[in-house]
Design a protein around this motif. Structure first.
Motif, short mmCIF file in Angstrom:
data_model
loop_
_atom_site.label_atom_id
_atom_site.label_comp_id
_atom_site.label_asym_id
_atom_site.label_seq_id
_atom_site.Cartn_x
_atom_site.Cartn_y
_atom_site.Cartn_z
N UNK A 63 0.32 -1.18 -0.47
CA UNK A 63 -0.16 0.33 -0.16
C UNK A 63 0.99 0.79 0.16
N UNK A 64 1.94 1.23 1.09
CA UNK A 64 2.97 2.71 1.34
C UNK A 64 3.44 2.58 -0.57
N UNK A 65 3.76 1.62 -0.80
CA UNK A 65 4.78 1.89 -1.98
C UNK A 65 4.10 2.48 -3.38
N UNK A 66 2.53 1.94 -3.30
CA UNK A 66 1.35 2.02 -4.25
C UNK A 66 1.69 3.66 -4.57
N UNK A 67 0.94 4.17 -2.65
CA UNK A 67 0.47 5.08 -3.26
C UNK A 67 1.50 6.12 -3.04
N UNK A 68 2.64 5.84 -2.79
CA UNK A 68 4.16 6.25 -3.03
C UNK A 68 4.02 6.43 -4.90
N UNK A 69 3.59 5.37 -5.63
CA UNK A 69 4.71 6.02 -7.43
C UNK A 69 3.26 6.29 -7.34
N UNK A 70 2.46 6.47 -7.26
CA UNK A 70 1.04 7.44 -7.25
C UNK A 70 1.17 8.93 -7.53
N UNK A 71 1.90 8.88 -6.77
CA UNK A 71 1.90 10.38 -6.03
C UNK A 71 3.39 10.75 -7.24
N UNK A 72 3.56 9.78 -6.73
CA UNK A 72 5.38 10.55 -8.53
C UNK A 72 5.11 10.25 -9.40
N UNK A 73 3.70 9.52 -10.29
CA UNK A 73 3.47 9.99 -11.07
C UNK A 73 2.65 11.21 -11.67
N UNK A 74 1.57 10.82 -10.70
CA UNK A 74 0.74 13.14 -10.78
C UNK A 74 1.90 14.04 -11.04
#
Lengths: 258, 336
Positions: free
Chosen positions: B51-62
């Protein structure tokens, strides 16, 4: 009908204001052009007249028939602190007025201490380099091998001499003849009396290769060219070129001392 | 013109720097994204880690999307005149005295806007109207990237109101034309001296020492285009001539620019106006307290305009222009 310049006692020339009163000649727009042409040439170092200034050498300029001081002061403002101007006129009021103007425009220290501008009561015919030495004018302070006199020679001579031919004087309007001095306007029969005086004088007051620029009557450039092309070896002065003013008249000449 | 060259080089450089810095940032984020993706994959069954990794990925993608957008805008073809200073000219159009007064109102608004941007305005020519305002007025505006903003004010402005001079309370419509001319020099525009006819009070006569007329007005005619410029501002004739030449160069340059600009916008099918000097860009209606920009198709409160708060209107035009350029760019690359 009195010229407005006299009524106001002052008028603009280039970027500054000159004090003026009768019978001194009110500077014309053509004379502004002359100053621009000369300054541009001096600064561009054309023909090697003006040396590179990293050794702070002065550029010595002579304004013959200075009047209000327009030309000499104008050149000093455009050329910069290395300009050193001597101005002569036969009218005492001109000497006085041009000094006042120079101090007001160039600065008290620049004129009185650094001697950037000095006006003398003298005609073109009578002017000599010795008249300068006796008025204790500083030339350069660096030690060259030249004698003091050579140091005083001019790099540039500029003049707006009286140049109107006698016969044209009748065509002038009252606002000119009744207020401005005849001596400042009329150059004799063909208008070239003072111009001839200047040409004869040049070799003794100018450095070799030095230039002389004059504002003249449109009939004069061809007359001068003819005269100088024929006699340059005896006169020691050659005709370089003529320039037109912004109204398309043959108004300015450039001569060179050989 | 050396200082012009320097200015251009420095502005080119700072633009390039911005692109490079933004791109570097983008690359850095890309690396972070790779790191976060690895983390996600290595997390395996650990739901919390995933979950942590996924939210980080999302943030970076934005963030990366944002930067992509920014880089694309930075790479859009820029108007080469954007950084330049301008001459702002307002001419009263139809409407007689009321048009003159309206021209005066416009110049007041622009003066406020200019000073609020930290720019400097100098009046270089004016013909006042008999009842107020101006028949024509020209300002020289200097500052940072003046043209990039002021260019959106060029065109015909229309006013609908009861004129001050109207005794019977009827609403009149008058116009004023605003021209924004980028500053230019001999490098941009060559003028052949033979094409110029200059006349003054001194022309035609003997001139020189013979004449002492102090009228310093200069009248310049550019024969090939018929453009006539009269300059009376300065006390020296030479300066009036220089000023008249400067204005002539600006006008000639502006004509060239306008032509090029109109061709480009037509090719794009632009909605942001044709850029032509006779294009009606805005109507100001006093009764409804409304200022309508016809290019944006939007209304603004009249008070906003009169208070010189025109920044938002200009920003909207810039945004719309960028949108169009983006669309045009993607259409072009799509069709390749």
């Amino acid at each position: 009908q009195e010229p407005i310049q006299y009524i106001l006692g002052k008028w603009d020339f280039l970027d500054f204001t000159l004090a003026i009163q009768a019978p001194l000649l009110c500077p014309r727009p053509e004379t502004e052009e002359l100053v621009h042409v000369v300054a541009k040439n001096v600064l561009k170092d054309e023909g090697g007249v003006v040396p590179d200034n990293h050794n702070n050498k002065k550029i010595r300029m002579l304004d013959i028939g200075c009047g209000t001081g327009a030309i000499g002061i104008g050149l000093a403002t455009l050329v910069g602190p290395q300009a050193q101007v001597v101005a002569i006129d036969v009218e005492p009021l001109a000497v006085e007025t041009s000094m006042t103007n120079a101090i007001a425009i160039l600065g008290h220290e620049e004129v009185m201490i650094k001697q950037q501008y000095q006006a003398l009561l003298c005609s073109a015919k009578d002017f000599t380099i010795s008249s300068l030495s006796s008025s204790s004018l500083l030339a350069q302070e660096d030690d060259t091998n030249d004698t003091h006199t050579t140091q005083l020679l001019f790099d540039v001579v500029v003049s707006n001499p009286p140049y109107i031919p006698r016969s044209d004087m009748d065509t002038l309007t009252d606002d000119v003849v009744q207020y401005e001095s005849d001596k400042a306007l009329c150059g004799g029969l063909d208008g070239m009396d003072v111009i001839r005086d200047i040409v004869h004088k040049l070799p003794s007051i100018c450095k070799m290769g030095g230039y002389c620029w004059m504002e003249v009557d449109p009939t004069h450039p061809s007359l001068l060219k003819e005269w100088l092309d024929r006699d340059f070896t005896t006169l020691g002065v050659s005709y370089v070129q003529g320039y037109q003013d912004m109204f398309g008249k043959d108004r300015f000449v450039q001569l060179q001392v050989l | 013109s050396d200082s012009n060259l320097l200015r251009k080089i420095m502005s080119d450089r700072s633009q390039s720097e911005e692109v490079v810095e933004t791109y570097d940032e983008y690359c850095r984020l890309k690396e972070e994204l790779e790191g976060a993706t690895e983390l996600f994959q290595e997390a395996g069954d650990d739901a919390e880690m995933r979950e942590m990794a996924r939210s980080e990925m999302k943030e970076i993608e934005t963030q990366m999307d944002e930067l992509e957008g920014k880089i694309t805008i930075l790479l859009l073809p820029k108007d080469p005149n954007d950084d330049r200073n301008v001459m702002l000219e307002i001419r009263a159009g139809t409407g007689g005295s009321e048009a003159n007064i309206f021209a005066g109102d416009l110049i007041d608004v622009y003066r406020k806007y200019i000073s609020s941007n930290g720019w400097k305005a100098t009046m270089i020519d004016s013909s006042p109207g008999d009842d107020g305002g101006y028949k024509a007025v020209t300002l020289d505006v200097k500052g940072d990237s003046v043209y990039s903003k002021m260019k959106w004010e060029a065109g015909v402005h229309r006013v609908q109101r009861v004129p001050a001079t109207e005794s019977q309370g009827r609403v009149h419509t008058s116009t004023a034309t605003v021209a924004i001319m980028p500053e230019c020099d001999e490098v941009d525009v060559q003028i052949d001296a033979k094409d110029i006819e200059m006349s003054t009070m001194r022309s035609g006569g003997a001139g020189g020492q013979n004449v002492n007329k102090v009228e310093t007005a200069v009248d310049l005619l550019h024969k090939p285009t018929g453009i006539r410029i009269k300059c009376t501002q300065e006390r020296s004739q030479l300066k009036n001539k220089e000023l008249a030449m400067k204005m002539l160069m600006a006008k000639l340059y502006d004509i060239e620019n306008e032509k090029r600009d109109m061709e480009e916008r037509a090719r794009r099918g632009s909605q942001v106006g044709t850029g032509g000097r006779s294009e009606k860009i805005r109507t100001y209606n006093w009764k409804d307290s409304r200022c309508s920009d016809h290019r944006l198709g939007q209304n603004f409160p009249l008070s906003q305009f009169l208070n010189a708060d025109i920044g938002p209107i200009i920003d909207a035009m810039i945004a719309k222009d960028q949108e169009e350029k983006l669309r045009s760019l993607s259409e072009e690359s799509g069709s390749q």
